[in-house]
Design a protein around this motif. Sequence first.
Motif, mmCIF file in Angstrom:
data_model
loop_
_atom_site.group_PDB
_atom_site.id
_atom_site.type_symbol
_atom_site.label_atom_id
_atom_site.label_comp_id
_atom_site.label_asym_id
_atom_site.label_seq_id
_atom_site.Cartn_x
_atom_site.Cartn_y
_atom_site.Cartn_z
ATOM 1 N N MET A 288 0.850 -1.168 0.000
ATOM 2 C CA MET A 288 0.000 0.000 0.000
ATOM 3 C C MET A 288 0.898 1.233 0.000
ATOM 4 O O MET A 288 1.720 1.400 0.891
ATOM 5 N N GLU A 289 0.694 2.097 -0.976
ATOM 6 C CA GLU A 289 1.526 3.280 -1.100
ATOM 7 C C GLU A 289 1.195 4.343 -0.059
ATOM 8 O O GLU A 289 2.087 4.965 0.491
ATOM 9 N N SER A 290 -0.082 4.574 0.173
ATOM 10 C CA SER A 290 -0.490 5.563 1.151
ATOM 11 C C SER A 290 -1.841 5.166 1.738
ATOM 12 O O SER A 290 -2.549 4.336 1.191
ATOM 13 N N ILE A 291 -2.157 5.790 2.837
ATOM 14 C CA ILE A 291 -3.427 5.524 3.504
ATOM 15 C C ILE A 291 -4.423 6.589 3.069
ATOM 16 O O ILE A 291 -4.150 7.786 3.151
ATOM 17 N N PHE A 292 -5.580 6.137 2.600
ATOM 18 C CA PHE A 292 -6.651 7.047 2.193
ATOM 19 C C PHE A 292 -7.342 7.574 3.435
ATOM 20 O O PHE A 292 -7.657 6.817 4.352
ATOM 21 N N HIS A 293 -7.567 8.884 3.483
ATOM 22 C CA HIS A 293 -8.331 9.480 4.584
ATOM 23 C C HIS A 293 -9.260 10.538 4.015
ATOM 24 O O HIS A 293 -8.823 11.492 3.390
ATOM 25 N N GLU A 294 -10.545 10.326 4.217
ATOM 26 C CA GLU A 294 -11.558 11.284 3.790
ATOM 27 C C GLU A 294 -11.909 12.140 4.993
ATOM 28 O O GLU A 294 -12.427 11.628 5.994
ATOM 29 N N LYS A 295 -11.637 13.415 4.910
ATOM 30 C CA LYS A 295 -11.884 14.336 6.009
ATOM 31 C C LYS A 295 -13.386 14.486 6.266
ATOM 32 O O LYS A 295 -14.176 14.524 5.334
ATOM 33 N N GLN A 296 -13.743 14.559 7.524
ATOM 34 C CA GLN A 296 -15.136 14.708 7.930
ATOM 35 C C GLN A 296 -15.714 16.023 7.418
ATOM 36 O O GLN A 296 -15.135 17.076 7.615
ATOM 37 N N GLU A 297 -16.863 15.924 6.750
ATOM 38 C CA GLU A 297 -17.606 17.093 6.304
ATOM 39 C C GLU A 297 -19.033 16.963 6.814
ATOM 40 O O GLU A 297 -19.680 15.941 6.570
ATOM 41 N N GLY A 298 -19.508 17.969 7.500
ATOM 42 C CA GLY A 298 -20.872 17.943 8.002
ATOM 43 C C GLY A 298 -21.121 16.743 8.897
ATOM 44 O O GLY A 298 -20.272 16.356 9.692
ATOM 45 N N SER A 299 -22.282 16.156 8.723
ATOM 46 C CA SER A 299 -22.676 15.006 9.539
ATOM 47 C C SER A 299 -22.697 13.725 8.717
ATOM 48 O O SER A 299 -23.508 12.846 8.965
ATOM 49 N N LEU A 300 -21.837 13.631 7.740
ATOM 50 C CA LEU A 300 -21.804 12.455 6.865
ATOM 51 C C LEU A 300 -20.866 11.379 7.421
ATOM 52 O O LEU A 300 -20.031 10.818 6.702
ATOM 53 N N CYS A 301 -21.027 11.079 8.698
ATOM 54 C CA CYS A 301 -20.147 10.119 9.371
ATOM 55 C C CYS A 301 -20.136 8.757 8.681
ATOM 56 O O CYS A 301 -19.070 8.151 8.529
ATOM 57 N N ALA A 302 -21.304 8.275 8.273
ATOM 58 C CA ALA A 302 -21.377 6.950 7.646
ATOM 59 C C ALA A 302 -20.580 6.920 6.350
ATOM 60 O O ALA A 302 -19.836 5.972 6.094
ATOM 61 N N GLN A 303 -20.747 7.941 5.524
ATOM 62 C CA GLN A 303 -20.011 8.008 4.264
ATOM 63 C C GLN A 303 -18.508 8.009 4.518
ATOM 64 O O GLN A 303 -17.764 7.238 3.912
ATOM 65 N N HIS A 304 -18.060 8.845 5.413
ATOM 66 C CA HIS A 304 -16.627 8.958 5.682
ATOM 67 C C HIS A 304 -16.082 7.678 6.304
ATOM 68 O O HIS A 304 -14.984 7.225 5.960
ATOM 69 N N CYS A 305 -16.847 7.090 7.191
ATOM 70 C CA CYS A 305 -16.437 5.833 7.822
ATOM 71 C C CYS A 305 -16.261 4.737 6.772
ATOM 72 O O CYS A 305 -15.237 4.045 6.745
ATOM 73 N N LEU A 306 -17.257 4.582 5.902
ATOM 74 C CA LEU A 306 -17.190 3.541 4.870
ATOM 75 C C LEU A 306 -16.012 3.777 3.921
ATOM 76 O O LEU A 306 -15.257 2.852 3.613
ATOM 77 N N ASN A 307 -15.868 5.008 3.449
ATOM 78 C CA ASN A 307 -14.798 5.292 2.502
ATOM 79 C C ASN A 307 -13.417 5.134 3.134
ATOM 80 O O ASN A 307 -12.494 4.629 2.493
ATOM 81 N N ASN A 308 -13.265 5.534 4.389
ATOM 82 C CA ASN A 308 -11.980 5.346 5.068
ATOM 83 C C ASN A 308 -11.700 3.862 5.294
ATOM 84 O O ASN A 308 -10.572 3.405 5.113
ATOM 85 N N LEU A 309 -12.721 3.117 5.668
ATOM 86 C CA LEU A 309 -12.566 1.678 5.867
ATOM 87 C C LEU A 309 -12.164 0.984 4.570
ATOM 88 O O LEU A 309 -11.256 0.153 4.551
ATOM 89 N N LEU A 310 -12.843 1.340 3.486
ATOM 90 C CA LEU A 310 -12.604 0.691 2.190
ATOM 91 C C LEU A 310 -11.425 1.303 1.430
ATOM 92 O O LEU A 310 -11.044 0.796 0.380
ATOM 93 N N GLN A 311 -10.884 2.395 1.963
ATOM 94 C CA GLN A 311 -9.702 3.050 1.397
ATOM 95 C C GLN A 311 -9.925 3.606 -0.003
ATOM 96 O O GLN A 311 -9.137 3.397 -0.927
#
Length: 110
Positions: free
Chosen positions: A1-24
């Motif tokens: 893995m070259e780098s770790i994906f991190h989607e910064k929290q925006e608003g109250s979209l916790c589920a979206q950010h959690c899923l995308n960070n988990l799935l990279q």
Amino acid sequence: MESIFHEKQEGSLCAQHCLNNLLQGEYFSPVELSSIAHQLDEEERMRMAEGGVTSEDYRTFLQQPSGNMDDSGFFSIQVISNALKVWGLELILFNSPEYQRLRIDPIGLT
């Protein structure tokens, strides 16, 4: 893995950010999660209709807002679970008997 994906929290979209960070990766948008939520809403409506579309319970159900999403960006655990199923992943609830079994015997994962 070259780098770790991190989607910064925006608003109250916790589920979206959690899923995308988990799935990279940027796999889920609010629109896609809303689609899953609407599908769950329709399945719930159909189940409630089985008791009769003229019943008081059904009419009350129709007047309530969705329990699967709201305008703030909230998505239910059922939406998250269904989103994970797209990837062949299963969400196991912390207080479920299966979790308790796995916690005792983590080697026995199947």
